[in-house]
Motif scaffolding. Structure first.
Motif, mmCIF file in Angstrom:
data_model
loop_
_atom_site.group_PDB
_atom_site.id
_atom_site.type_symbol
_atom_site.label_atom_id
_atom_site.label_comp_id
_atom_site.label_asym_id
_atom_site.label_seq_id
_atom_site.Cartn_x
_atom_site.Cartn_y
_atom_site.Cartn_z
ATOM 1 N N THR A 758 0.804 -1.237 0.000
ATOM 2 C CA THR A 758 0.000 0.000 0.000
ATOM 3 C C THR A 758 0.831 1.279 0.000
ATOM 4 O OG1 THR A 758 -0.102 0.018 2.425
ATOM 5 C CG2 THR A 758 -1.846 -1.171 1.250
ATOM 6 N N MET A 765 -4.761 5.154 -5.240
ATOM 7 C CA MET A 765 -5.817 6.148 -5.403
ATOM 8 C C MET A 765 -5.972 6.570 -6.866
ATOM 9 S SD MET A 765 -7.215 6.411 -2.468
ATOM 10 C CE MET A 765 -6.785 4.701 -2.196
ATOM 11 N N THR A 795 -6.507 -0.543 5.220
ATOM 12 C CA THR A 795 -5.724 0.650 4.867
ATOM 13 C C THR A 795 -6.351 1.389 3.686
ATOM 14 O OG1 THR A 795 -3.691 -0.400 5.661
ATOM 15 C CG2 THR A 795 -3.454 1.462 4.153
ATOM 16 N N LYS A 799 -8.155 5.172 3.420
ATOM 17 C CA LYS A 799 -7.709 6.190 2.468
ATOM 18 C C LYS A 799 -8.848 6.660 1.568
ATOM 19 C CE LYS A 799 -2.775 5.002 2.061
ATOM 20 N NZ LYS A 799 -1.693 4.625 1.108
#
Length: 879
Positions: A758, A765, A795, A799
């Motif tokens: 990640t 993203m 996680t 986000k």
């Protein structure tokens, strides 16, 4: 007339007519593996009618405890709906085995009814089988009953049996009470057998067993034709006490009152729940007293269903806490004087029922969660009817009551598919009927009954001798009697006398040899396919064994001695368990073999290691006392008064064998034992585990096998110490240090894997898409196991914020998938629904909560396809 008085008067009436008053058989038939439960009084006598077992007396009478709640005889669904149906009841019966027949049976039934019970003769009608002119003539000519009160009926009403798939059967004649025109249908043909009303109530069935039904459906004549009558005690009490239902009689109403004390719901306004609870509590108490424990199949499943059904009806009375165990104690108090096993197992009855009630509360809660998931799915699909298959799954898997599901559905504005539920129930009943092929015991082949009848019992001399001279009475091969067994052939050998112990009471059968002048036979096992008829399972290793030949029977003394060690150790183990855990401990099963013992017993929780060590220490203390083992024969009641322990649910004869050890152990037992406890030498527990609810199991070894076990353990400890580079007495400390280091390193690895997945070069993203105003992140995280993938999911979800995350990974040849939906979106789309659509792509399945779900699959190579299709599937599921 009270129920106790009825029972006593019936037995006394037939005692005066030279009937042996036999004890009730157990609810689990002791001699018929084809039956789920004892459903009639004649079950324990089936072999007397067929001639398979020599008849010890020609007349008998009993008050038999019966259960009709499964298999061929099943009244479960009728309880509470009618005035007279019960699952548990007592059947009064008189029996003739090749002695008196129809005339005496009918005359005595009339005499007992009119003279002892004072039933007005003018109210009694009789029905006979349509072709039975003999019975019709007896009623008319010997009793004086008018032709108009003797009704001929067909096979459905007046031909009985067999109890099970085979055995005695024949025409019957029933006595009926005319309860008056006010209960009638008003039709001119109203008579016994009328299905329009309840004016006529049958109370005594006189069966005339004269045929022996075979597995192929044929009915040759019985060897001992006779009489088999049955009269329900509760139904007779209803008539004599002037009640309109069996539940208000003195034998059941106290159980209803016990429930009334726990709730404010009036019995008079809501009788059905009270009646079902009373009946089922009686059944449960007797089942547990006879050794049946809750399970997921067979008899234990019926018991579990009875309990859960009673619990469900308790909810109708506002009883959502455990209560049946309290009601069952009233059964013990009311009936324990006639059935002492209820008092003996009182603590067991209470604890088993309470434990099962608590467990059912948990399954109810689980069922409610599943039903909520069903409602959620229905809302998403626009459905308004709860599917019958879902309702059946809840009922069958979790015991979730249909009525409770209906109430919850109604609260949500839904209806339920009762027809679909009933169809699924019907299929399950049919499967259960076809699946029940017996208790697991082998049925007695006709050949053994014939030999038992022809030769009588084989003399057993094995308590005092391990060898004996004998004569071969019969040889059986593949179910047929043969004249000889040639070299290399196998079969069963019947001797006139034998030192070989036949498998019984948990003890395995003896092995050894049979030797003649020109033949040697290896006996690889010994069993008793019929009472008193040991069969030696033989393999001829030299020569030919012939019927009528004299042989020397020699038991393997080393194996016999090792088996005796373990058998006596089993007795000492039970004594230690009762001393340390409490008197509720009862034997529920065992295996006694040369190399080990297994002991099943009633207890309700796992035994801590420290207590196991105490038990082991206590048994070894008994061994070190070198107490003599004494054997006595005495009447059963005298043995019980002396404190002898009996096997759970076993039926014993009038004279029993009592094995004692210096005051700390006294049991009814037919097995072989050592001369004193010191012979055992040493005892070692191998393990303790659960068998079922309320039953535990201990496995152990003793003597030479115990020494070998300890030495093997020591060798393994030495090898482990060498691998760890530690001394044997520090192995546990070294292992603890290695495990802690391993955990620390694992945490480090997981942390680095998550960071690599990640926080490395991939900007996840950038992969976010928008589907109808909702953010979707669908991606792969390589090399993650399910635990690591969930950490990645957490996680990425943090986000992303509001949205949907779909993340997959391939590791060790398997695919893993995790889906998260933010809380603000679960009304529009559910994680579990997404998983159900995506998982099949990788050859798997899964599920979960609305906000998080996961799955696994066998085709990790298709993960890219899954990720590619995720946006389309999310779009389809949005609403």
């Amino acid at each position: 007339m009270k129920s106790d008085e009825i029972r006593s008067s019936f037995l006394e009436f037939f005692r005066e007519r030279d009937h042996v008053i036999e004890r009730s058989d157990t609810i689990v038939p002791s001699n018929d593996p084809t039956l789920l439960f004892t459903s009639a009084g004649m079950v324990q006598f089936k072999s007397y009618y067929t001639g398979e077992t020599p008849v010890p007396y020609r007349r008998a009478a009993t008050s038999q405890k019966c259960l009709r709640a499964g298999g061929k005889a099943n009244d479960l669904d009728e309880v509470g709906k009618t005035s007279r149906h019960l699952t548990f009841f007592e059947m009064l019966g008189n029996f003739s085995f090749g002695d008196y027949f129809k005339s005496e049976a009918i005359r005595w039934a009339w005499e007992y009814s009119t003279e002892w019970l004072k039933i007005p003769g003018e109210t009694i009608w009789a029905s006979v089988y349509e072709d039975d002119d003999e019975a019709f003539a007896i009623w008319r000519d010997e009793i004086g009953l008018p032709d108009t009160k003797i009704v001929r009926l067909g096979a459905k009403e007046n031909f009985w049996g067999p109890a099970g798939e085979t055995g005695a059967c024949g025409p019957c004649s029933e006595l009926h009470i005319d309860r008056g025109e006010s209960l009638g249908c008003g039709q001119p043909d109203c008579a016994p057998g009328c299905e329009r009303c309840e004016r006529f109530l049958e109370y005594w069935n006189l069966v005339f067993p004269q045929f022996d039904q075979q597995p192929d459906g044929s009915r040759p004549p019985l060897k001992n034709r006779g009489i088999d009558t049955g009269m329900g005690l509760e139904r007779l009490a209803m008539l004599l006490q002037g009640k309109d239902n069996v539940f208000d009689t003195d034998v059941i109403y106290p159980v209803i009152e016990a429930t009334r004390e726990l709730t404010s719901v009036p019995y008079e306004e809501h009788p059905t729940p009270y009646r079902v609870i009373a009946d089922h509590a009686r059944a449960l108490a007797f089942l547990i007293a006879d050794g049946v424990l809750p399970a997921n199949e067979g008899r234990g499943y019926v018991e579990r269903r009875l309990l859960r059904r009673a619990a469900r009806y308790g909810r109708e009375l506002g009883l959502d806490r455990p209560f049946i165990h309290q009601v069952a104690q009233t059964v013990v108090e009311c009936m324990g004087h006639h059935y002492p096993e209820l008092h003996e197992r009182s603590a067991q009855i209470d604890k088993v029922i309470y434990t099962e009630e608590e467990r059912f509360r948990g399954t109810l809660n689980r069922g409610m969660d599943i039903l909520e998931e069903v409602f959620g799915r229905m809302a998403a699909d626009g459905q308004t009817v709860v599917p019958g298959e879902d309702l059946f799954r809840l009922h069958d898997t979790y015991g979730f009551p249909l009525d409770l599901a209906a109430d919850m559905a109604e609260d949500q504005g839904y209806t339920i598919d009762r027809e679909g539920f009933e169809a699924a129930m019907g299929r399950q009943r049919e499967q259960a009927r076809s699946a029940w092929s017996g208790s697991g015991q082998e049925s007695v082949l006709p050949i053994y009954g014939k030999l038992r009848s022809e030769f009588g019992e084989t003399e057993f001399c094995g308590y005092d001798h391990t060898s004996a001279d004998a004569v071969v009475r019969a040889i059986i091969r593949e179910g047929e009697e043969v004249e000889q067994l040639a070299n290399g052939e196998e079969g069963e050998v019947i001797l006139d006398r034998t030192p070989f112990y036949a498998e019984a009471g948990g003890q395995v059968g003896d092995v050894g040899v049979l030797e003649g002048p020109e033949v040697t036979v290896h006996v690889k096992d010994t069993k008793a396919p019929a009472p008193g008829l040991p069969a030696h399972y033989a393999h001829v290793t030299a020569g030919t064994l012939k019927k009528g030949e004299a042989v020397r029977a020699q038991v393997d003394t080393d194996l016999r001695a090792a088996t005796a060690n373990h058998h006596t150790a089993t007795h000492l183990l039970q004594a230690a368990l009762r001393d340390i855990l409490g008197d509720h401990v009862q034997q529920a099963g065992s295996l006694v073999a040369p190399d080990r013992l297994r002991f099943d017993f009633t207890h309700f929780e796992a035994i801590p290691r420290e207590r196991l060590m105490d038990i082991e220490r206590q048994v070894n203390q008994y061994i070190r006392t070198d107490a003599p083992i004494t054997i006595e024969y005495m009447p059963l009641e005298e043995a019980k008064e002396a404190g002898a322990m009996a096997f759970f649910g076993e039926k014993y004869g009038d004279t029993v064998r009592v094995v004692s050890a210096n005051g700390f152990s006294k049991e009814l037992c037919g097995g072989t034992h050592v001369s004193s406890t010191g012979v055992i030498g040493f005892f070692k527990i191998l393990g303790e585990s659960s068998v079922s609810a309320g039953m535990r199991r201990i496995e152990a070894v003793c003597g030479e096998q115990g020494l070998e076990t300890v030495q093997s353990m020591e060798q393994r400890l030495q090898r482990a110490a060498a691998l760890l580079n530690a001394a044997p007495d520090t192995v546990d400390e070294r292992v603890r240090a290695v495990l802690e280091e391993n955990r620390r390193l694992s945490r480090e690895v997981e942390k680095w894997k998550q960071q690599a997945a990640t926080g490395g070069s991939v900007d996840y993203m950038d992969q976010v898409k928008e589907i109808d105003g909702i953010k979707l992140l669908a991606t792969e995280a390589p090399g993650q196991d399910p635990k690591g993938l969930r950490m990645v999911l957490d996680t990425l979800r943090d986000k992303l914020g509001s949205g949907v995350v779909v993340v997959g990974s391939a590791a060790e040849g398997k695919a893993s998938l995790c889906v998260a939906v933010s809380k603000d979106l679960v009304d529009r789309i559910r994680a579990g629904d997404i998983v159900k659509e995506l998982a099949p792509i990788v050859g798997g399945g899964g599920g979960g909560r609305p906000d998080m779900a996961q799955a696994g699959g066998k085709q990790p190579e298709k993960l890219p396809e899954l990720i590619e299709k995720a946006p389309d599937i999310v779009k389809q599921l949005l609403h």
